[in-house]
Design a protein around this motif. Structure first.
Motif, PDB file in Angstrom:
ATOM      1  N   UNK A  24      40.805 -18.290   3.330  1.00 59.61           N
ATOM      2  CA  UNK A  24      42.194 -18.164   2.871  1.00 59.61           C
ATOM      3  C   UNK A  24      42.589 -16.699   2.694  1.00 59.61           C
ATOM      4  N   UNK A  25      41.641 -15.894   2.231  1.00 60.82           N
ATOM      5  CA  UNK A  25      41.925 -14.468   2.091  1.00 60.82           C
ATOM      6  C   UNK A  25      42.205 -13.833   3.451  1.00 60.82           C
ATOM      7  N   UNK A  26      41.411 -14.185   4.446  1.00 59.36           N
ATOM      8  CA  UNK A  26      41.614 -13.636   5.791  1.00 59.36           C
ATOM      9  C   UNK A  26      42.969 -14.057   6.349  1.00 59.36           C
ATOM     10  N   UNK A 104      40.095 -17.154  10.149  1.00 58.95           N
ATOM     11  CA  UNK A 104      38.661 -16.878  10.154  1.00 58.95           C
ATOM     12  C   UNK A 104      37.962 -17.705  11.226  1.00 58.95           C
ATOM     13  N   UNK A 105      37.160 -17.049  12.034  1.00 52.56           N
ATOM     14  CA  UNK A 105      36.400 -17.707  13.086  1.00 52.56           C
ATOM     15  C   UNK A 105      34.935 -17.741  12.685  1.00 52.56           C
ATOM     16  N   UNK A 106      34.380 -18.954  12.567  1.00 55.23           N
ATOM     17  CA  UNK A 106      32.974 -19.124  12.193  1.00 55.23           C
ATOM     18  C   UNK A 106      32.164 -19.402  13.452  1.00 55.23           C
ATOM     19  N   UNK A 107      31.145 -18.549  13.678  1.00 51.97           N
ATOM     20  CA  UNK A 107      30.363 -18.696  14.905  1.00 51.97           C
ATOM     21  C   UNK A 107      28.953 -18.174  14.683  1.00 51.97           C
ATOM     22  N   UNK A 108      27.960 -19.028  14.861  1.00 51.52           N
ATOM     23  CA  UNK A 108      26.550 -18.627  14.797  1.00 51.52           C
ATOM     24  C   UNK A 108      26.204 -17.884  13.511  1.00 51.52           C
ATOM     25  N   UNK A 109      26.704 -18.389  12.395  1.00 54.93           N
ATOM     26  CA  UNK A 109      26.397 -17.793  11.104  1.00 54.93           C
ATOM     27  C   UNK A 109      27.242 -16.589  10.753  1.00 54.93           C
ATOM     28  N   UNK A 119      37.787  -5.630   3.278  1.00 60.32           N
ATOM     29  CA  UNK A 119      36.560  -6.022   2.600  1.00 60.32           C
ATOM     30  C   UNK A 119      36.725  -7.361   1.896  1.00 60.32           C
ATOM     31  N   UNK A 120      37.357  -8.318   2.595  1.00 61.97           N
ATOM     32  CA  UNK A 120      37.669  -9.579   1.927  1.00 61.97           C
ATOM     33  C   UNK A 120      36.428 -10.418   1.638  1.00 61.97           C
ATOM     34  N   UNK A 121      35.341 -10.184   2.381  1.00 59.93           N
ATOM     35  CA  UNK A 121      34.090 -10.848   2.025  1.00 59.93           C
ATOM     36  C   UNK A 121      33.631 -10.442   0.641  1.00 59.93           C
ATOM     37  N   UNK A 122      33.752  -9.158   0.324  1.00 54.80           N
ATOM     38  CA  UNK A 122      33.390  -8.671  -1.010  1.00 54.80           C
ATOM     39  C   UNK A 122      34.388  -9.143  -2.062  1.00 54.80           C
TER      40      UNK A 122
END
Length: 403
Positions: A24-26, A104-109, A119-122
């Protein structure tokens, strides 16, 4: 089960929700420029509210809100500041991206998207760590202040700089910034910055009468060519952070020189009477602005018609490896990742430098995978989850020691 292991388990249980929050942040565009963080700030405030934590919005301009939330422990103690930024770098040429910017694209971890590493992961990881710590004040003493700021990617005036000017209680005793230096390393330091303009002048003349270094353009080019060779210069780090020299790439100890802009001349057949270049120096610990300016002065002193102007600059900055906050983050990294933390010098600037200038020990640690974010910005999903654990563990350790 020990307290740190209980926090690890709580983060692991929340991992699916944590990564959904990151998605959601992305999706919330906060590219800077223009740097509008209202949407992403709203998501953070709502997430905190759902966890029972009140937050304040503090803004210098309405389009760039900063989020502040505070939690108190079981009694008096140290004050730890969590810091993340809500804006992202501009994507540049969208056609160069192989993934959507704001989905957000999720691919291979891995997770891809604009700003997911920077730095939205942080942002997601520190938000969760703060919420868990706030929910268990019996596990620590003192205060934790969570700051999610605007205007960081352009080092502008409306984010952390504004907060530190108007909210003196935000300085704290130590700060953990979510800016990852890449590969889950621990940044004790970051390079300084110096932007110089080189100006060249020369007499008017027809081009057919040219001689070596007779025009402003060739005078400027000669200086740039000499200065460009400094890209191979490395520095010996201060003793307080000597361990960063063990990093195999050593790029954090290398002076980088980039001639970013150049302009001059009026017409192809006329000798240029004026020319200007703007040069970006990134200065490693062990060198200073004065060192670089002295070297530049030596170059332009040998070439007629050259002068320089300083556009912007600040010194390299660091926190001693012996600092308690460094020890707390390093120990947390070791416990979660099963390996020693690698101390490094971060290449770009961060808001950690603002706290260091106030005498507050600060480190940068986060899930950004590459040293510098760019096209197809990405993180490992596991690194985001682990960062939440490491932020919580580091806070528990730092806030459990006697003041």
């Amino acid at each position: 089960m020990t307290v740190p292991l209980a926090f690890d388990a709580a983060v692991e249980a929340a991992a699916p929700a944590l990564l959904a929050f990151l998605d959601r942040l992305v999706a919330a565009d906060s590219a800077n420029p223009p740097g509008d963080t209202r949407s992403v700030a709203g998501l953070v405030v709502d997430h905190l509210a759902a966890a029972g934590r009140a937050a304040r919005i503090v803004s210098q301009v309405p389009e760039k809100p900063n989020v502040i939330a505070v939690a108190e422990g079981r009694g008096p103690g140290r004050h730890l500041v969590f810091n993340v930024h809500l804006d992202t770098v501009h994507p540049g040429e969208v056609a160069d991206w192989s993934v959507p910017l704001h989905a957000a694209t999720h691919r291979d971890g891995r997770i891809f998207g604009l700003g997911v590493g920077n730095m939205k992961g942080a942002v997601a990881a520190q938000t969760l760590a703060f919420e868990l710590l706030a929910a268990h004040p019996e596990a620590w003493s003192g205060r934790i202040t969570f700051t999610a700021v605007a205007d960081e990617t352009v080092f502008g005036p409306d984010g952390a700089g504004f907060l530190l000017e108007t909210e003196p209680d935000l300085t704290g005793d130590a700060m953990i910034c979510g800016e990852g230096p890449g590969a889950m390393a621990l940044a004790l330091a970051e390079k300084g910055l110096l932007w110089l303009a080189l100006d060249a002048v020369a007499p008017s003349a027809q081009g057919m009468l040219a001689r070596p270094l007779s025009s402003a353009v060739t005078r400027l080019a000669a200086a740039i060519a000499e200065i460009d060779r400094w890209n191979d210069t490395t520095a010996a780090p201060p003793a307080e952070i000597a361990a960063v020299a063990d990093h195999p790439e050593r790029d954090g100890l290398r002076l980088s020189v980039n001639a970013g802009t150049i302009a001059g001349g009026r017409f192809v057949s006329q000798s240029a009477t004026r020319a200007t270049a703007e040069i970006d120096f990134r200065i490693p610990p062990g060198l200073t602005i004065a060192d670089i300016e002295a070297r530049v002065d030596a170059v332009i002193g040998r070439i007629e018609g050259l002068s320089r102007r300083r556009l912007k600059g600040w010194e390299p900055n660091w926190t001693a490896a012996s600092s308690p906050i460094v020890a707390a983050v390093a120990a947390a990294h070791g416990a979660v990742r099963g390996e020693a933390a690698v101390p490094v010098v971060r290449l770009p600037a961060s808001d950690a430098s603002r706290w260091r200038r106030l005498g507050v020990p600060a480190v940068c640690y986060g899930p950004q995978a590459d040293r510098v974010s760019g096209v197809d910005d990405w993180v490992y999903a596991r690194d985001v989850v682990d960062c939440a654990k490491i932020y919580a563990r580091a806070a528990l350790a730092f806030l459990s020691e006697p003041t």
